[in-house]
Design a protein around this motif. Structure first.
Motif, PDB file in Angstrom:
ATOM      1  N   MET A 192      11.352  39.166  11.269  1.00 45.46           N
ATOM      2  CA  MET A 192      12.716  39.614  11.318  1.00 45.46           C
ATOM      3  C   MET A 192      13.630  38.427  11.574  1.00 45.46           C
ATOM      4  SD  MET A 192      14.276  42.484  13.776  1.00 45.46           S
ATOM      5  CE  MET A 192      15.709  42.063  14.686  1.00 45.46           C
ATOM      6  N   VAL A 193      14.697  38.309  10.800  1.00 44.99           N
ATOM      7  CA  VAL A 193      15.660  37.229  10.956  1.00 44.99           C
ATOM      8  C   VAL A 193      16.882  37.764  11.683  1.00 44.99           C
ATOM      9  CG1 VAL A 193      17.147  35.615   9.728  1.00 44.99           C
ATOM     10  CG2 VAL A 193      14.871  36.111   8.850  1.00 44.99           C
ATOM     11  N   ILE A 194      17.298  37.049  12.703  1.00 46.80           N
ATOM     12  CA  ILE A 194      18.500  37.418  13.439  1.00 46.80           C
ATOM     13  C   ILE A 194      19.604  36.508  12.963  1.00 46.80           C
ATOM     14  CG2 ILE A 194      19.596  37.525  15.697  1.00 46.80           C
ATOM     15  CD1 ILE A 194      16.797  37.942  16.875  1.00 46.80           C
ATOM     16  N   GLY A 195      20.715  37.079  12.562  1.00 46.24           N
ATOM     17  CA  GLY A 195      21.822  36.247  12.102  1.00 46.24           C
ATOM     18  C   GLY A 195      23.048  37.084  11.818  1.00 46.24           C
ATOM     19  N   PRO A 196      24.163  36.413  11.646  1.00 43.81           N
ATOM     20  CA  PRO A 196      25.416  37.113  11.400  1.00 43.81           C
ATOM     21  C   PRO A 196      25.490  37.664   9.980  1.00 43.81           C
ATOM     22  CG  PRO A 196      25.763  34.752  11.355  1.00 43.81           C
ATOM     23  CD  PRO A 196      24.337  34.979  11.767  1.00 43.81           C
ATOM     24  N   ALA A 197      26.357  38.638   9.788  1.00 44.14           N
ATOM     25  CA  ALA A 197      26.580  39.228   8.472  1.00 44.14           C
ATOM     26  C   ALA A 197      27.223  38.199   7.545  1.00 44.14           C
ATOM     27  CB  ALA A 197      27.480  40.451   8.610  1.00 44.14           C
ATOM     28  N   GLY A 198      27.167  38.475   6.243  1.00 48.26           N
ATOM     29  CA  GLY A 198      27.700  37.544   5.260  1.00 48.26           C
ATOM     30  C   GLY A 198      29.199  37.337   5.329  1.00 48.26           C
ATOM     31  N   ASN A 199      29.922  38.278   5.909  1.00 49.43           N
ATOM     32  CA  ASN A 199      31.376  38.169   5.954  1.00 49.43           C
ATOM     33  C   ASN A 199      31.898  37.693   7.318  1.00 49.43           C
ATOM     34  OD1 ASN A 199      30.689  40.411   7.392  1.00 49.43           O
ATOM     35  ND2 ASN A 199      32.204  41.766   6.468  1.00 49.43           N
ATOM     36  N   VAL A 200      31.051  37.087   8.119  1.00 53.52           N
ATOM     37  CA  VAL A 200      31.446  36.650   9.456  1.00 53.52           C
ATOM     38  C   VAL A 200      32.393  35.456   9.361  1.00 53.52           C
ATOM     39  CG1 VAL A 200      29.525  35.053   9.825  1.00 53.52           C
ATOM     40  CG2 VAL A 200      30.581  36.156  11.772  1.00 53.52           C
ATOM     41  N   ARG A 201      33.359  35.407  10.264  1.00 55.30           N
ATOM     42  CA  ARG A 201      34.285  34.271  10.330  1.00 55.30           C
ATOM     43  C   ARG A 201      33.682  33.206  11.245  1.00 55.30           C
ATOM     44  NH1 ARG A 201      39.231  34.896   7.922  1.00 55.30           N
ATOM     45  NH2 ARG A 201      39.969  33.191   9.212  1.00 55.30           N
ATOM     46  N   VAL A 202      33.906  31.951  10.893  1.00 51.89           N
ATOM     47  CA  VAL A 202      33.362  30.815  11.633  1.00 51.89           C
ATOM     48  C   VAL A 202      34.522  29.957  12.107  1.00 51.89           C
ATOM     49  CG1 VAL A 202      31.888  28.784  11.512  1.00 51.89           C
ATOM     50  CG2 VAL A 202      31.309  30.822  10.168  1.00 51.89           C
ATOM     51  N   TYR A 203      34.580  29.694  13.411  1.00 51.20           N
ATOM     52  CA  TYR A 203      35.631  28.859  13.991  1.00 51.20           C
ATOM     53  C   TYR A 203      35.004  27.672  14.702  1.00 51.20           C
ATOM     54  CZ  TYR A 203      38.649  32.863  13.175  1.00 51.20           C
ATOM     55  OH  TYR A 203      39.341  33.888  12.587  1.00 51.20           O
ATOM     56  N   ILE A 204      35.593  26.514  14.503  1.00 47.81           N
ATOM     57  CA  ILE A 204      35.170  25.302  15.198  1.00 47.81           C
ATOM     58  C   ILE A 204      36.221  24.992  16.240  1.00 47.81           C
ATOM     59  CG2 ILE A 204      34.954  22.810  14.940  1.00 47.81           C
ATOM     60  CD1 ILE A 204      33.616  23.202  12.354  1.00 47.81           C
ATOM     61  N   ALA A 205      35.793  24.836  17.492  1.00 49.89           N
ATOM     62  CA  ALA A 205      36.711  24.445  18.564  1.00 49.89           C
ATOM     63  C   ALA A 205      36.951  22.947  18.435  1.00 49.89           C
ATOM     64  CB  ALA A 205      36.109  24.777  19.926  1.00 49.89           C
ATOM     65  N   CYS A 206      38.190  22.568  18.176  1.00 51.77           N
ATOM     66  CA  CYS A 206      38.515  21.158  17.998  1.00 51.77           C
ATOM     67  C   CYS A 206      38.411  20.418  19.325  1.00 51.77           C
ATOM     68  CB  CYS A 206      39.919  21.010  17.422  1.00 51.77           C
ATOM     69  SG  CYS A 206      40.076  21.727  15.784  1.00 51.77           S
ATOM     70  N   GLY A 207      38.236  19.124  19.240  1.00 48.97           N
ATOM     71  CA  GLY A 207      38.101  18.318  20.442  1.00 48.97           C
ATOM     72  C   GLY A 207      36.671  18.319  20.938  1.00 48.97           C
ATOM     73  N   VAL A 208      36.499  17.873  22.170  1.00 47.83           N
ATOM     74  CA  VAL A 208      35.175  17.721  22.775  1.00 47.83           C
ATOM     75  C   VAL A 208      34.965  18.803  23.827  1.00 47.83           C
ATOM     76  CG1 VAL A 208      33.741  16.177  24.148  1.00 47.83           C
ATOM     77  CG2 VAL A 208      35.201  15.249  22.355  1.00 47.83           C
ATOM     78  N   THR A 209      33.756  19.353  23.881  1.00 45.87           N
ATOM     79  CA  THR A 209      33.386  20.373  24.863  1.00 45.87           C
ATOM     80  C   THR A 209      32.267  19.843  25.749  1.00 45.87           C
ATOM     81  OG1 THR A 209      33.962  22.131  23.306  1.00 45.87           O
ATOM     82  CG2 THR A 209      32.539  22.737  25.141  1.00 45.87           C
ATOM     83  N   ASP A 210      32.327  20.143  27.022  1.00 51.82           N
ATOM     84  CA  ASP A 210      31.262  19.795  27.967  1.00 51.82           C
ATOM     85  C   ASP A 210      30.040  20.641  27.614  1.00 51.82           C
ATOM     86  OD1 ASP A 210      29.553  19.434  30.110  1.00 51.82           O
ATOM     87  OD2 ASP A 210      31.089  19.754  31.636  1.00 51.82           O
ATOM     88  N   MET A 211      28.961  20.017  27.190  1.00 48.66           N
ATOM     89  CA  MET A 211      27.782  20.736  26.728  1.00 48.66           C
ATOM     90  C   MET A 211      26.953  21.343  27.857  1.00 48.66           C
ATOM     91  SD  MET A 211      27.517  20.933  23.395  1.00 48.66           S
ATOM     92  CE  MET A 211      29.168  21.523  23.517  1.00 48.66           C
ATOM     93  N   ARG A 212      27.392  21.183  29.104  1.00 53.30           N
ATOM     94  CA  ARG A 212      26.721  21.866  30.217  1.00 53.30           C
ATOM     95  C   ARG A 212      27.190  23.314  30.322  1.00 53.30           C
ATOM     96  NH1 ARG A 212      28.367  17.578  34.695  1.00 53.30           N
ATOM     97  NH2 ARG A 212      30.260  17.859  33.498  1.00 53.30           N
ATOM     98  N   LYS A 213      28.244  23.676  29.593  1.00 53.04           N
ATOM     99  CA  LYS A 213      28.789  25.033  29.644  1.00 53.04           C
ATOM    100  C   LYS A 213      27.835  26.020  29.002  1.00 53.04           C
ATOM    101  CE  LYS A 213      33.575  23.588  29.790  1.00 53.04           C
ATOM    102  NZ  LYS A 213      34.901  23.727  29.217  1.00 53.04           N
ATOM    103  N   GLY A 214      27.836  27.244  29.554  1.00 54.29           N
ATOM    104  CA  GLY A 214      26.975  28.308  29.061  1.00 54.29           C
ATOM    105  C   GLY A 214      27.777  29.469  28.505  1.00 54.29           C
ATOM    106  N   PHE A 215      27.130  30.625  28.430  1.00 56.81           N
ATOM    107  CA  PHE A 215      27.725  31.830  27.854  1.00 56.81           C
ATOM    108  C   PHE A 215      29.127  32.125  28.380  1.00 56.81           C
ATOM    109  CE2 PHE A 215      23.175  32.641  27.461  1.00 56.81           C
ATOM    110  CZ  PHE A 215      23.071  33.189  26.195  1.00 56.81           C
TER     111      PHE A 215
END
Length: 116
Positions: free
Chosen positions: A1-24
């Motif tokens: 079974m493959v888990i993934g978003p539907a074909g019509n999902v919108r994708v957003y990129i957060a500009c700038g830099v993010t602290d990769m220690r952040k979680g959910f």
């Protein structure tokens, strides 16, 4: 079974830099406060670290938040130049970004070594 978003999902990129220690929770709060979106709307939200070799993607699958991460062994994830806000991508552009390919002009950020 493959888990993934539907074909019509919108994708957003957060500009700038993010602290990769952040979680959910912290990334979901960032989607709400900095991007002004609902993190539970089924869209994908991508965040990149300072070095550029690690990204995290936050996605609501209808039951809970999913947090995916990918680190490139070589090359960098190419990110928009804007310092704040978000950029919307197609799934094809996201696929190229995840492969380390410049989604603006499809060229790899690294080249495999060729044996002579």
């Amino acid at each position: 079974m493959v888990i993934g978003p539907a074909g019509n999902v919108r994708v957003y990129i957060a500009c700038g830099v993010t602290d990769m220690r952040k979680g959910f929770d912290t990334l979901a709060a960032q989607v709400q406060t900095m991007l002004s979106f609902d993190p539970h709307n089924g869209s994908l939200y991508a965040f990149r670290g300072r070095r550029g070799d690690l990204i995290k993607i936050l996605w609501w699958d209808g039951q809970g938040l999913c947090l995916f991460s990918k680190r490139l062994e070589r090359g960098k994830f190419l990110w928009p130049q804007a310092k704040d806000g978000s950029v919307s991508l197609t799934r094809a552009q996201l696929s190229m970004l995840l492969e380390g390919i410049d989604w603006r002009a499809p060229v790899r950020t690294w080249a495999p070594e060729v044996a002579c």
